[in-house]
Design a protein around this motif. Structure first.
Motif, mmCIF file in Angstrom:
data_model
loop_
_atom_site.group_PDB
_atom_site.id
_atom_site.type_symbol
_atom_site.label_atom_id
_atom_site.label_comp_id
_atom_site.label_asym_id
_atom_site.label_seq_id
_atom_site.Cartn_x
_atom_site.Cartn_y
_atom_site.Cartn_z
ATOM 1 N N ASP A 3 0.818 -1.207 0.000
ATOM 2 C CA ASP A 3 0.000 0.000 0.000
ATOM 3 C C ASP A 3 0.858 1.265 0.000
ATOM 4 O OD1 ASP A 3 -2.843 0.820 0.030
ATOM 5 O OD2 ASP A 3 -2.205 1.914 1.828
ATOM 6 N N ALA A 4 1.949 1.257 0.749
ATOM 7 C CA ALA A 4 2.837 2.419 0.772
ATOM 8 C C ALA A 4 3.476 2.638 -0.599
ATOM 9 C CB ALA A 4 3.909 2.253 1.833
ATOM 10 N N LYS A 5 3.755 1.558 -1.302
ATOM 11 C CA LYS A 5 4.320 1.672 -2.649
ATOM 12 C C LYS A 5 3.311 2.321 -3.599
ATOM 13 C CE LYS A 5 7.155 -1.059 -5.732
ATOM 14 N NZ LYS A 5 7.670 -2.386 -6.049
ATOM 15 N N LYS A 6 2.049 1.952 -3.472
ATOM 16 C CA LYS A 6 1.003 2.550 -4.305
ATOM 17 C C LYS A 6 0.844 4.037 -4.023
ATOM 18 C CE LYS A 6 -1.829 -1.595 -4.728
ATOM 19 N NZ LYS A 6 -3.092 -2.238 -4.331
ATOM 20 N N LYS A 7 1.004 4.416 -2.751
ATOM 21 C CA LYS A 7 0.822 5.804 -2.353
ATOM 22 C C LYS A 7 2.117 6.610 -2.421
ATOM 23 C CE LYS A 7 -3.203 5.100 0.627
ATOM 24 N NZ LYS A 7 -3.664 3.903 -0.004
ATOM 25 N N GLY A 8 3.231 5.965 -2.735
ATOM 26 C CA GLY A 8 4.517 6.645 -2.837
ATOM 27 C C GLY A 8 5.008 7.172 -1.500
ATOM 28 N N SER A 9 4.885 6.364 -0.459
ATOM 29 C CA SER A 9 5.193 6.823 0.886
ATOM 30 C C SER A 9 6.152 5.862 1.614
ATOM 31 C CB SER A 9 3.899 6.971 1.677
ATOM 32 O OG SER A 9 4.155 7.446 2.962
ATOM 33 N N TYR A 10 7.423 5.864 1.224
ATOM 34 C CA TYR A 10 8.472 5.095 1.899
ATOM 35 C C TYR A 10 8.086 3.631 2.152
ATOM 36 C CZ TYR A 10 9.990 9.864 2.838
ATOM 37 O OH TYR A 10 10.350 11.169 2.713
ATOM 38 N N PRO A 11 7.893 2.849 1.119
ATOM 39 C CA PRO A 11 7.436 1.467 1.316
ATOM 40 C C PRO A 11 8.394 0.618 2.145
ATOM 41 C CG PRO A 11 8.074 1.836 -0.954
ATOM 42 C CD PRO A 11 8.075 3.162 -0.287
ATOM 43 N N TRP A 12 9.717 0.787 1.979
ATOM 44 C CA TRP A 12 10.657 -0.040 2.737
ATOM 45 C C TRP A 12 10.587 0.268 4.217
ATOM 46 C CZ3 TRP A 12 12.476 -4.306 0.975
ATOM 47 C CH2 TRP A 12 12.602 -4.486 -0.401
ATOM 48 N N PHE A 13 10.422 1.525 4.570
ATOM 49 C CA PHE A 13 10.289 1.891 5.981
ATOM 50 C C PHE A 13 9.092 1.190 6.604
ATOM 51 C CE2 PHE A 13 8.053 4.614 9.029
ATOM 52 C CZ PHE A 13 8.975 4.618 10.059
ATOM 53 N N TRP A 14 7.928 1.289 5.949
ATOM 54 C CA TRP A 14 6.710 0.696 6.504
ATOM 55 C C TRP A 14 6.794 -0.820 6.519
ATOM 56 C CZ3 TRP A 14 4.026 3.721 9.343
ATOM 57 C CH2 TRP A 14 3.988 5.092 9.068
ATOM 58 N N GLY A 15 7.391 -1.417 5.490
ATOM 59 C CA GLY A 15 7.523 -2.867 5.444
ATOM 60 C C GLY A 15 8.421 -3.410 6.539
ATOM 61 N N ILE A 16 9.562 -2.759 6.748
ATOM 62 C CA ILE A 16 10.485 -3.219 7.792
ATOM 63 C C ILE A 16 9.896 -2.993 9.170
ATOM 64 C CG2 ILE A 16 12.729 -2.787 8.857
ATOM 65 C CD1 ILE A 16 13.768 -2.282 5.964
ATOM 66 N N TRP A 17 9.294 -1.836 9.367
ATOM 67 C CA TRP A 17 8.690 -1.567 10.672
ATOM 68 C C TRP A 17 7.566 -2.567 10.956
ATOM 69 C CZ3 TRP A 17 5.541 3.298 12.418
ATOM 70 C CH2 TRP A 17 5.474 3.323 13.806
ATOM 71 N N GLY A 18 6.833 -2.946 9.918
ATOM 72 C CA GLY A 18 5.760 -3.925 10.080
ATOM 73 C C GLY A 18 6.251 -5.299 10.493
ATOM 74 N N LEU A 19 7.536 -5.606 10.221
ATOM 75 C CA LEU A 19 8.115 -6.887 10.636
ATOM 76 C C LEU A 19 8.515 -6.898 12.108
ATOM 77 C CD1 LEU A 19 10.483 -7.826 7.691
ATOM 78 C CD2 LEU A 19 8.471 -9.078 8.451
ATOM 79 N N ILE A 20 8.666 -5.730 12.689
ATOM 80 C CA ILE A 20 9.213 -5.642 14.041
ATOM 81 C C ILE A 20 8.155 -5.759 15.124
ATOM 82 C CG2 ILE A 20 10.451 -4.119 15.627
ATOM 83 C CD1 ILE A 20 11.901 -3.010 13.159
ATOM 84 N N GLN A 21 7.009 -5.120 14.927
ATOM 85 C CA GLN A 21 5.985 -5.141 15.976
ATOM 86 C C GLN A 21 4.590 -5.041 15.377
ATOM 87 O OE1 GLN A 21 6.585 -1.833 18.548
ATOM 88 N NE2 GLN A 21 6.636 -0.344 16.929
ATOM 89 N N VAL A 22 3.609 -5.308 16.204
ATOM 90 C CA VAL A 22 2.219 -5.251 15.782
ATOM 91 C C VAL A 22 1.407 -4.687 16.938
ATOM 92 C CG1 VAL A 22 1.632 -7.613 16.524
ATOM 93 C CG2 VAL A 22 0.468 -6.636 14.570
ATOM 94 N N PRO A 23 0.431 -3.898 16.775
ATOM 95 C CA PRO A 23 -0.194 -3.254 15.629
ATOM 96 C C PRO A 23 0.230 -1.797 15.433
ATOM 97 C CG PRO A 23 -1.692 -3.062 17.458
ATOM 98 C CD PRO A 23 -0.448 -3.775 17.962
ATOM 99 N N THR A 24 1.222 -1.320 16.183
ATOM 100 C CA THR A 24 1.621 0.092 16.114
ATOM 101 C C THR A 24 1.923 0.572 14.693
ATOM 102 O OG1 THR A 24 2.482 -0.082 18.359
ATOM 103 C CG2 THR A 24 3.153 1.832 17.073
ATOM 104 N N PRO A 25 2.701 -0.167 13.872
ATOM 105 C CA PRO A 25 2.961 0.322 12.515
ATOM 106 C C PRO A 25 1.681 0.532 11.696
ATOM 107 C CG PRO A 25 4.443 -1.460 13.044
ATOM 108 C CD PRO A 25 3.445 -1.394 14.143
ATOM 109 N N THR A 26 0.723 -0.368 11.846
ATOM 110 C CA THR A 26 -0.528 -0.232 11.101
ATOM 111 C C THR A 26 -1.304 0.994 11.545
ATOM 112 O OG1 THR A 26 -0.642 -2.618 10.794
ATOM 113 C CG2 THR A 26 -2.682 -1.387 10.485
ATOM 114 N N LEU A 27 -1.370 1.222 12.837
ATOM 115 C CA LEU A 27 -2.086 2.397 13.348
ATOM 116 C C LEU A 27 -1.405 3.694 12.913
ATOM 117 C CD1 LEU A 27 -2.857 1.104 16.950
ATOM 118 C CD2 LEU A 27 -4.410 1.199 14.998
#
Length: 69
Positions: free
Chosen positions: A28-52
């Motif tokens: 989704d971040a790639k579609k919106k052009g908003s730092y996809p690697w940052f969001w993807g890596i952060w999403g691997l570390i914890q849940v649900p804070t990155p999504t919120l």
């Protein structure tokens, strides 16, 4: 039940949740052009804070911007 046993029981649930969150945030971040690697890596570390945070700082401003156009 020890902490190690509890961790080993939760691991099969936690890994797919973290991977799914990371992949969806990345796509989704790639579609919106908003730092996809940052969001993807952060999403691997914890849940649900990155999504919120993603909803708060990327999705809602993106929707507001779309409504103005």
């Amino acid at each position: 039940m020890s902490d190690k046993e509890l961790f080993l029981l939760l691991l099969p649930v936690l890994i797919p949740v973290l991977l799914t969150q990371s992949i969806l945030l990345f796509i989704d971040a790639k579609k919106k052009g908003s730092y996809p690697w940052f969001w993807g890596i952060w999403g691997l570390i914890q849940v649900p804070t990155p999504t919120l945070c993603y909803l708060l700082f990327v999705v809602w401003p993106y929707k507001r911007k779309q409504k103005r156009s």
